[in-house]
Scaffold this motif. Structure first.
Motif, PDB file in Angstrom:
ATOM      1  N   SER A  55      -9.265  11.690  13.259  1.00 14.25           N
ATOM      2  CA  SER A  55     -10.592  12.189  13.636  1.00 14.25           C
ATOM      3  C   SER A  55     -11.715  11.671  12.738  1.00 14.25           C
ATOM      4  O   SER A  55     -12.772  11.335  13.214  1.00 14.25           O
ATOM      5  CB  SER A  55     -10.601  13.708  13.647  1.00 14.25           C
ATOM      6  OG  SER A  55     -10.626  14.187  12.330  1.00 14.25           O
ATOM      7  N   GLY A  56     -11.473  11.573  11.454  1.00 17.08           N
ATOM      8  CA  GLY A  56     -12.551  11.202  10.545  1.00 17.08           C
ATOM      9  C   GLY A  56     -12.814   9.702  10.579  1.00 17.08           C
ATOM     10  O   GLY A  56     -12.180   8.970  11.318  1.00 17.08           O
ATOM     11  N   GLU A  57     -13.771   9.278   9.748  1.00  9.77           N
ATOM     12  CA  GLU A  57     -13.994   7.843   9.662  1.00  9.77           C
ATOM     13  C   GLU A  57     -12.749   7.202   9.064  1.00  9.77           C
ATOM     14  O   GLU A  57     -12.084   7.784   8.205  1.00  9.77           O
ATOM     15  CB  GLU A  57     -15.228   7.546   8.806  1.00  9.77           C
ATOM     16  CG  GLU A  57     -15.108   8.046   7.378  1.00  9.77           C
ATOM     17  CD  GLU A  57     -16.374   7.810   6.553  1.00  9.77           C
ATOM     18  OE1 GLU A  57     -16.451   8.369   5.455  1.00  9.77           O
ATOM     19  OE2 GLU A  57     -17.255   7.083   7.028  1.00  9.77           O
ATOM     20  N   ARG A  74      -2.191  21.447   3.898  1.00  6.27           N
ATOM     21  CA  ARG A  74      -3.363  21.179   4.733  1.00  6.27           C
ATOM     22  C   ARG A  74      -2.940  20.946   6.192  1.00  6.27           C
ATOM     23  O   ARG A  74      -3.557  21.445   7.130  1.00  6.27           O
ATOM     24  CB  ARG A  74      -4.115  19.952   4.203  1.00  6.27           C
ATOM     25  CG  ARG A  74      -5.485  19.774   4.802  1.00  6.27           C
ATOM     26  CD  ARG A  74      -6.358  19.007   3.830  1.00  6.27           C
ATOM     27  NE  ARG A  74      -6.103  17.584   3.931  1.00  6.27           N
ATOM     28  CZ  ARG A  74      -6.972  16.705   4.433  1.00  6.27           C
ATOM     29  NH1 ARG A  74      -8.131  17.127   4.864  1.00  6.27           N
ATOM     30  NH2 ARG A  74      -6.702  15.436   4.484  1.00  6.27           N
ATOM     31  N   LYS A  94     -10.593   8.477  21.804  1.00  6.18           N
ATOM     32  CA  LYS A  94      -9.588   7.758  21.000  1.00  6.18           C
ATOM     33  C   LYS A  94      -8.370   7.452  21.870  1.00  6.18           C
ATOM     34  O   LYS A  94      -8.075   8.187  22.817  1.00  6.18           O
ATOM     35  CB  LYS A  94      -9.124   8.625  19.826  1.00  6.18           C
ATOM     36  CG  LYS A  94     -10.248   9.094  18.934  1.00  6.18           C
ATOM     37  CD  LYS A  94     -10.450   8.154  17.787  1.00  6.18           C
ATOM     38  CE  LYS A  94     -11.512   8.719  16.859  1.00  6.18           C
ATOM     39  NZ  LYS A  94     -11.935   7.762  15.863  1.00  6.18           N
ATOM     40  N   TYR A 115      -4.964  14.956  14.467  1.00  7.80           N
ATOM     41  CA  TYR A 115      -6.353  15.273  14.137  1.00  7.80           C
ATOM     42  C   TYR A 115      -6.701  14.771  12.731  1.00  7.80           C
ATOM     43  O   TYR A 115      -7.711  14.104  12.524  1.00  7.80           O
ATOM     44  CB  TYR A 115      -6.595  16.785  14.249  1.00  7.80           C
ATOM     45  CG  TYR A 115      -7.923  17.197  13.668  1.00  7.80           C
ATOM     46  CD1 TYR A 115      -9.108  16.929  14.366  1.00  7.80           C
ATOM     47  CD2 TYR A 115      -8.009  17.793  12.421  1.00  7.80           C
ATOM     48  CE1 TYR A 115     -10.334  17.257  13.824  1.00  7.80           C
ATOM     49  CE2 TYR A 115      -9.229  18.132  11.871  1.00  7.80           C
ATOM     50  CZ  TYR A 115     -10.395  17.859  12.578  1.00  7.80           C
ATOM     51  OH  TYR A 115     -11.607  18.171  12.026  1.00  7.80           O
ATOM     52  N   LEU A 116      -5.848  15.105  11.765  1.00  5.65           N
ATOM     53  CA  LEU A 116      -6.169  14.757  10.372  1.00  5.65           C
ATOM     54  C   LEU A 116      -6.142  13.241  10.149  1.00  5.65           C
ATOM     55  O   LEU A 116      -6.871  12.711   9.312  1.00  5.65           O
ATOM     56  CB  LEU A 116      -5.200  15.449   9.417  1.00  5.65           C
ATOM     57  CG  LEU A 116      -5.359  16.978   9.350  1.00  5.65           C
ATOM     58  CD1 LEU A 116      -4.233  17.609   8.548  1.00  5.65           C
ATOM     59  CD2 LEU A 116      -6.712  17.366   8.758  1.00  5.65           C
ATOM     60  N   LEU A 127     -17.550  13.697  14.178  1.00  7.74           N
ATOM     61  CA  LEU A 127     -16.255  13.675  13.481  1.00  7.74           C
ATOM     62  C   LEU A 127     -15.913  12.285  12.956  1.00  7.74           C
ATOM     63  O   LEU A 127     -15.349  12.138  11.880  1.00  7.74           O
ATOM     64  CB  LEU A 127     -15.144  14.148  14.422  1.00  7.74           C
ATOM     65  CG  LEU A 127     -15.046  15.656  14.636  1.00  7.74           C
ATOM     66  CD1 LEU A 127     -14.011  15.973  15.711  1.00  7.74           C
ATOM     67  CD2 LEU A 127     -14.688  16.368  13.345  1.00  7.74           C
ATOM     68  N   ALA A 128     -16.270  11.269  13.752  1.00  3.37           N
ATOM     69  CA  ALA A 128     -15.881   9.909  13.368  1.00  3.37           C
ATOM     70  C   ALA A 128     -16.768   9.329  12.273  1.00  3.37           C
ATOM     71  O   ALA A 128     -16.477   8.284  11.721  1.00  3.37           O
ATOM     72  CB  ALA A 128     -15.901   9.002  14.588  1.00  3.37           C
ATOM     73  N   GLN A 129     -17.875  10.034  11.946  1.00  2.00           N
ATOM     74  CA  GLN A 129     -18.804   9.493  10.950  1.00  2.00           C
ATOM     75  C   GLN A 129     -18.576  10.032   9.542  1.00  2.00           C
ATOM     76  O   GLN A 129     -19.214   9.611   8.595  1.00  2.00           O
ATOM     77  CB  GLN A 129     -20.243   9.797  11.365  1.00  2.00           C
ATOM     78  CG  GLN A 129     -20.814   8.749  12.308  1.00  2.00           C
ATOM     79  CD  GLN A 129     -21.068   9.351  13.674  1.00  2.00           C
ATOM     80  OE1 GLN A 129     -21.739  10.361  13.785  1.00  2.00           O
ATOM     81  NE2 GLN A 129     -20.502   8.748  14.697  1.00  2.00           N
ATOM     82  N   HIS A 130     -17.699  11.005   9.420  1.00  2.70           N
ATOM     83  CA  HIS A 130     -17.473  11.633   8.120  1.00  2.70           C
ATOM     84  C   HIS A 130     -15.982  11.640   7.818  1.00  2.70           C
ATOM     85  O   HIS A 130     -15.171  11.496   8.717  1.00  2.70           O
ATOM     86  CB  HIS A 130     -17.990  13.072   8.143  1.00  2.70           C
ATOM     87  CG  HIS A 130     -19.465  13.164   8.374  1.00  2.70           C
ATOM     88  ND1 HIS A 130     -20.385  12.912   7.399  1.00  2.70           N
ATOM     89  CD2 HIS A 130     -20.160  13.454   9.489  1.00  2.70           C
ATOM     90  CE1 HIS A 130     -21.602  13.062   7.894  1.00  2.70           C
ATOM     91  NE2 HIS A 130     -21.495  13.389   9.169  1.00  2.70           N
ATOM     92  N   PRO A 131     -15.622  11.840   6.560  1.00  2.18           N
ATOM     93  CA  PRO A 131     -14.207  12.044   6.262  1.00  2.18           C
ATOM     94  C   PRO A 131     -13.711  13.248   7.059  1.00  2.18           C
ATOM     95  O   PRO A 131     -14.492  14.128   7.416  1.00  2.18           O
ATOM     96  CB  PRO A 131     -14.198  12.353   4.757  1.00  2.18           C
ATOM     97  CG  PRO A 131     -15.488  11.822   4.233  1.00  2.18           C
ATOM     98  CD  PRO A 131     -16.464  11.905   5.359  1.00  2.18           C
ATOM     99  N   THR A 132     -12.417  13.264   7.310  1.00  2.00           N
ATOM    100  CA  THR A 132     -11.850  14.335   8.131  1.00  2.00           C
ATOM    101  C   THR A 132     -12.191  15.715   7.577  1.00  2.00           C
ATOM    102  O   THR A 132     -12.059  15.966   6.392  1.00  2.00           O
ATOM    103  CB  THR A 132     -10.327  14.178   8.178  1.00  2.00           C
ATOM    104  OG1 THR A 132     -10.053  12.842   8.543  1.00  2.00           O
ATOM    105  CG2 THR A 132      -9.719  15.125   9.201  1.00  2.00           C
ATOM    106  N   ARG A 133     -12.662  16.583   8.459  1.00  2.09           N
ATOM    107  CA  ARG A 133     -12.970  17.949   8.053  1.00  2.09           C
ATOM    108  C   ARG A 133     -11.786  18.841   8.387  1.00  2.09           C
ATOM    109  O   ARG A 133     -11.225  18.736   9.476  1.00  2.09           O
ATOM    110  CB  ARG A 133     -14.154  18.485   8.858  1.00  2.09           C
ATOM    111  CG  ARG A 133     -15.461  17.766   8.620  1.00  2.09           C
ATOM    112  CD  ARG A 133     -16.388  18.089   9.770  1.00  2.09           C
ATOM    113  NE  ARG A 133     -17.601  17.285   9.713  1.00  2.09           N
ATOM    114  CZ  ARG A 133     -18.762  17.729   9.223  1.00  2.09           C
ATOM    115  NH1 ARG A 133     -18.856  18.947   8.747  1.00  2.09           N
ATOM    116  NH2 ARG A 133     -19.814  16.961   9.201  1.00  2.09           N
TER     117      ARG A 133
END
Lengths: 326, 181
Positions: free
Chosen positions: A319-321, A17, A42, A315-316, B75-81
């Motif tokens: 970036s996400g929650e 990934r 960030k 990024y991985l 992006l910050a509201q969901h799991p990483t895409r």
């Protein structure tokens, strides 16, 4: 993923990934506008307790191309030299709102300590700790191998055909100062996860304690390793004279003669074989100038790919929650 | 509530043919036209529209695929895409009329992200939007120029577009939120 601390615990799927995401980052680096907005707002802190211009600017470029704000923290001349502990530094970073911390530390395990201690919520990326691991270097090496071996034509490095691939069956020889090399360790675990066969080639004195229990073949002679293993990838390690406080080999000339990749050995490599080096190179010691500058050499590609791979990791991770703390 | 099919294969293909004609008509031919799909299904639809246009006009239209993951504002509201590959035509998009193609038009946030992403690839003369389904509930001032089908829906409903290339079948279904039944 919440942190990137090592490659030993990195699964094959996570590794692929990261490598696939790095392909997208690399594609963005070909454009006129190289910047992506993914980490806007960030803050990434480069926390370097050990000098490393190369790794630091690579992480800095990666974070900036994702639009993050970057703070460079060098232990030299900071409160660390006045005696501040890692805990106090971490709490300072927490207070200024760091989202990611890229840490380089001379002590093996320092990044893990930072990640698991609860001192800080930020995602932690290991940028090299002692003689333990240097995961992004191993990932960029794997990325470079994948592109060279499966990209569209010999000697051309590109994404076509490499996306989604592992390194099943690829023979990799890692040559030289394995004992002092976190790069060699990180590569071993990652390459194993991706299905490659790894061989360490080094004098007995430069093999780490316990290496015989690892999933790796060991050769003492580079000539024998080239003949028996027919490696498609020859990774030369730097002789780290700054870490050597004892005589590990008689002298540089003898080391170069036995374990250096010289012009004659370069000629004997299999057709598609590539020559890698994490840099900086000691030309004439572990690698000849002709080998370093040949078409087989991927040294500069590794540097360029380093930015893409670090962008992917940042990024991985960031970036996400944020996943709940562990 | 169960799952209901709102478009079948033949209807999807008729809608795409109509959209193709509308694009040609609005553009007065295919000069300067570039189709850019939004992965995954938007890219497949862009390719299909390009094929229909080249059948009608006898000329090929450049097709690209534009990943907008990195440009999303959530992006910050969901799991990483994980991002998808972006593959833009070598001819570029400077001065072209770009038709963005997506499968479902909903909040408009994907389109906003796509406009930002497009900006990093060049400066088109104009950007148009084609969507197979417009389900409403816009959160941004975005409207489509070419629509396959307007499908008023409740927010808790789920619209699924399936395409043969990926899913083995061509259809559009509507079901309740969890996709039950």
């Amino acid at each position: 993923m919440r942190h990137l601390l090592d490659t030993r615990t990195l699964s094959r799927d996570d590794a692929i990934r990261i490598l696939d995401t790095a392909e997208d980052m690399a594609a963005a680096q070909q454009r006129e506008v190289k910047k992506l907005p993914a980490l806007r707002g960030k803050t990434v802190v480069n926390l370097f307790y050990e000098d490393s211009t190369r790794t630091r600017i690579s992480f800095e470029a990666a974070a900036k191309r994702l639009s993050a704000d970057v703070i460079n923290f060098s232990a030299k001349g900071s409160s660390v030299s006045k005696g501040e502990s890692l805990k106090d530094t971490a709490q300072t970073l927490q207070a200024i709102g760091a989202d990611g911390v890229v840490i380089r530390h001379p002590a093996s395990g320092a990044p893990e300590r930072l990640a698991r201690s609860g001192w800080i919520d930020a995602g932690v990326l290991n940028a090299g700790d002692g003689t333990h691991e240097h995961p992004t270097q191993a990932l960029l090496d794997a990325f470079t191998m994948r592109r060279r071996l499966f990209g569209s034509g010999a000697g051309v490095s590109d994404a076509s055909g490499s996306r989604g691939r592992d390194l099943d069956g690829v023979s990799v020889a890692i040559v030289g100062d394995v004992a002092h090399s976190r790069v060699a360790r990180s590569n071993l675990w990652l390459l194993n996860a991706l299905g490659a066969h790894v061989t360490f080639v080094a004098p007995e004195t430069l093999l780490p304690y316990g290496a015989r229990d690892w999933p790796v073949k060991i050769h003492h002679s580079l000539d024998a390793a080239l003949r028996d293993e027919r490696p498609e990838v020859v990774m030369m390690l730097r002789i780290q004279s700054e870490r050597m406080h004892a005589a590990f080999f008689p002298n540089e000339r003898e080391y170069a003669r036995n374990w250096g990749l010289d012009d004659a050995r370069l000629e004997r490599l299999v057709d598609e074989a590539i020559v890698m080096h994490p840099g900086p190179m000691n030309r004439g010691l572990e690698i000849s100038s002709r080998a370093a500058d040949s078409e087989r050499s991927t040294v500069l590609e590794q540097v360029a790919n380093g930015v893409s791979v670090r962008m992917a990791a940042l990024y991985l991770l960031l970036s996400g929650e944020r996943e709940a703390s562990i | 509530m169960g799952t209901r099919t709102v478009l079948e294969g033949a209807e999807i293909s008729r809608a795409l043919t109509r959209i193709s004609h509308e694009i040609i008509e609005a553009n007065k031919g295919v000069a300067g036209l570039v189709l850019v799909g939004i992965p995954t299904r938007g890219s497949l639809l862009a390719q299909r529209i390009a094929a229909i246009i080249s059948r009608i006009e006898g000329e090929d239209v450049p097709v690209g695929s534009l990943d907008v993951t990195m440009y999303r504002d959530d992006l910050a509201q969901h799991p990483t895409r994980a991002p998808h590959p972006t593959d833009m035509p070598v001819s570029g998009i400077d001065g072209a009329t770009v038709v963005l193609v997506d499968d479902v038009l909903y909040s408009g946030r994907t389109v906003r992200a796509a406009l930002d992403a497009l900006n990093d690839h060049g400066r088109p003369r104009a950007v148009r939007l084609a969507a197979l389904i417009d389900r409403g509930h816009r959160e941004l001032p975005v409207r489509a120029d070419y629509i396959g089908k307007n499908l008023p829906s409740a927010k808790h409903e789920r619209i699924s577009v399936r395409l043969t290339e990926l899913d083995g079948v061509d259809d559009v279904t509507i079901s309740d939120a969890e996709g039950r039944g």
